[in-house]
Scaffold this motif. Sequence first.
Motif, PDB file in Angstrom:
ATOM      1  N   THR A 249     -37.511 -58.814  48.900  1.00  0.00           N
ATOM      2  CA  THR A 249     -38.455 -59.605  48.463  1.00  0.00           C
ATOM      3  C   THR A 249     -39.132 -59.424  47.019  1.00  0.00           C
ATOM      4  O   THR A 249     -40.072 -60.288  46.712  1.00  0.00           O
ATOM      5  N   ALA A 250     -38.510 -58.776  46.273  1.00  0.00           N
ATOM      6  CA  ALA A 250     -39.235 -58.218  45.132  1.00  0.00           C
ATOM      7  C   ALA A 250     -38.303 -58.902  43.980  1.00  0.00           C
ATOM      8  O   ALA A 250     -38.445 -58.360  42.768  1.00  0.00           O
ATOM      9  N   CYS A 251     -37.830 -59.999  44.124  1.00  0.00           N
ATOM     10  CA  CYS A 251     -37.050 -60.670  43.253  1.00  0.00           C
ATOM     11  C   CYS A 251     -37.807 -60.961  41.907  1.00  0.00           C
ATOM     12  O   CYS A 251     -37.251 -60.865  41.010  1.00  0.00           O
ATOM     13  N   ASN A 252     -39.103 -61.458  42.197  1.00  0.00           N
ATOM     14  CA  ASN A 252     -39.939 -61.881  41.107  1.00  0.00           C
ATOM     15  C   ASN A 252     -40.169 -60.725  40.246  1.00  0.00           C
ATOM     16  O   ASN A 252     -39.892 -60.842  38.948  1.00  0.00           O
ATOM     17  N   GLN A 253     -40.359 -59.572  40.674  1.00  0.00           N
ATOM     18  CA  GLN A 253     -40.567 -58.465  39.898  1.00  0.00           C
ATOM     19  C   GLN A 253     -39.227 -58.117  39.058  1.00  0.00           C
ATOM     20  O   GLN A 253     -38.912 -57.783  37.955  1.00  0.00           O
ATOM     21  N   VAL A 254     -37.912 -58.065  39.761  1.00  0.00           N
ATOM     22  CA  VAL A 254     -36.679 -57.949  39.309  1.00  0.00           C
ATOM     23  C   VAL A 254     -36.348 -58.876  38.091  1.00  0.00           C
ATOM     24  O   VAL A 254     -35.728 -58.721  36.996  1.00  0.00           O
ATOM     25  N   GLN A 255     -36.648 -59.998  38.357  1.00  0.00           N
ATOM     26  CA  GLN A 255     -36.268 -61.123  37.301  1.00  0.00           C
ATOM     27  C   GLN A 255     -37.224 -60.918  36.139  1.00  0.00           C
ATOM     28  O   GLN A 255     -36.923 -61.064  34.971  1.00  0.00           O
ATOM     29  N   THR A 256     -38.487 -60.283  36.130  1.00  0.00           N
ATOM     30  CA  THR A 256     -39.243 -59.953  35.086  1.00  0.00           C
ATOM     31  C   THR A 256     -38.520 -58.953  34.195  1.00  0.00           C
ATOM     32  O   THR A 256     -38.505 -59.102  33.019  1.00  0.00           O
ATOM     33  N   ILE A 257     -38.069 -57.934  34.884  1.00  0.00           N
ATOM     34  CA  ILE A 257     -37.326 -56.884  34.188  1.00  0.00           C
ATOM     35  C   ILE A 257     -36.045 -57.411  33.464  1.00  0.00           C
ATOM     36  O   ILE A 257     -35.962 -56.773  32.470  1.00  0.00           O
ATOM     37  N   GLU A 258     -35.262 -58.131  34.213  1.00  0.00           N
ATOM     38  CA  GLU A 258     -34.220 -58.685  33.706  1.00  0.00           C
ATOM     39  C   GLU A 258     -34.494 -59.656  32.347  1.00  0.00           C
ATOM     40  O   GLU A 258     -33.791 -59.272  31.305  1.00  0.00           O
ATOM     41  N   ARG A 259     -35.581 -60.358  32.398  1.00  0.00           N
ATOM     42  CA  ARG A 259     -35.960 -60.903  31.400  1.00  0.00           C
ATOM     43  C   ARG A 259     -36.398 -60.246  29.946  1.00  0.00           C
ATOM     44  O   ARG A 259     -36.174 -60.390  29.052  1.00  0.00           O
ATOM     45  N   ALA A 260     -37.114 -59.050  30.466  1.00  0.00           N
ATOM     46  CA  ALA A 260     -37.502 -58.120  29.483  1.00  0.00           C
ATOM     47  C   ALA A 260     -36.285 -57.549  28.962  1.00  0.00           C
ATOM     48  O   ALA A 260     -35.850 -57.278  27.571  1.00  0.00           O
ATOM     49  N   LEU A 261     -35.210 -57.077  29.782  1.00  0.00           N
ATOM     50  CA  LEU A 261     -34.030 -56.428  29.025  1.00  0.00           C
ATOM     51  C   LEU A 261     -33.474 -57.380  28.274  1.00  0.00           C
ATOM     52  O   LEU A 261     -32.860 -57.022  27.239  1.00  0.00           O
ATOM     53  N   SER A 262     -33.216 -58.704  28.773  1.00  0.00           N
ATOM     54  CA  SER A 262     -32.681 -59.665  27.822  1.00  0.00           C
ATOM     55  C   SER A 262     -33.141 -59.928  26.453  1.00  0.00           C
ATOM     56  O   SER A 262     -32.516 -59.798  25.531  1.00  0.00           O
ATOM     57  N   ALA A 263     -34.402 -59.967  26.342  1.00  0.00           N
ATOM     58  CA  ALA A 263     -35.226 -60.143  25.254  1.00  0.00           C
ATOM     59  C   ALA A 263     -35.134 -59.017  24.472  1.00  0.00           C
ATOM     60  O   ALA A 263     -35.167 -59.166  23.257  1.00  0.00           O
TER      61      ALA A 263
END
Length: 366
Positions: A249-263
């Motif tokens: 259920t931690a997908c929102n946090q993982v997606q924040t990490i993924e967006r930061a990595l992409s940026a």
Amino acid sequence: MRKRILFLFLLAAAIGGACLGFFLRPEFVPPAIVPLEGASLNQTPVYTLLFEGGMETIRIDPDPAVYAGAKAANRSLHLYTDMPEEEWIPIYYLAFINEPHQEPFYADLLGALREIRDRRGLDDDRYLELIAVFVQSIPYETDASVSEPKFPIETFVDAAGDCDDKSLLLAGLLAREGYGVSLLYFGGETHMAVGVKSAGCGYRNTSFAYIETTNVSYVGIPPATLSGGATLSSDPLVIPVGQGERSYTACNQVQTIERALSALRDRAAVLETELEARGREIEAMRDALDVLGARMTSLLRAGDISEYNRLVQDYNRMAGDYNQAVDAYNALLDEAERVVDLHNDLAAGAHDRPASYLVARAYPSG
């Protein structure tokens, strides 16, 4: 790299005699372990792994007879009827995971993992990440002399495995802890990963969060490329292993990490291009200064003080522009180093998703 599957399609002989009725063969005979009593282990592996800022040690004593039996097992799938791939491939891999002689091994290993969970007060998401990091931390290793998968007990005792070996172990552990879990089988790319039931980060055509087992990485973030540069482009065959109710259920946090990595990757690419352009400009400015400096030296040696003095102002102006350009370049270089360091820290922070999330949340990712 996922190893190939060995299967034999066998013909059942017809047996006559009405008094015996029909002799029914099973549709298939999967790989199985026959324990070799009296076997011993040369050594028992001790695993030390980094998880959420602290080191943990895991050690159990697997049954040598079961391990030796796994090593000696016939790993072929014997088919007595024609089956499509989507039917016999799951049968084959599930046989390795669910071979019943391994249940004491699973129980002992999960006992060690639960002790860490309870001591640290981990919730279901962090406990799943602990199990994933443990399996991901097992060294990735391929053996050209072995063409079939390992039983999970082998992967543990050998302290090495490739993508399917480690995926079988992880899926077996998660299924026994009540998670909804499947194997993700990529036939075209000869790769295997694990999927866990999730809320919000389903991979491609599935409802499962992707877990790469070949290295320590975030749950829910698939790799951009595999070892050797291959990319995952096909939809996987989903092989259910556990139907438990626990999910990630931690997908929102993982997606924040993924967006930061992409940026961060995007910003690093922009800075690299700008640094290259500014570097060329600075080099040209340096060359122009050298040419002017050489001319002024010649004038001074020739005693042409008037012309020399006239060029001093030009030289100083050009030197000032050069120094400003160098300062601007160094400022960009400092930013680039910070961006790269932050990206690398985040990319290497899969063992501590909560802390990585706090870092990623503070970075503007658009």
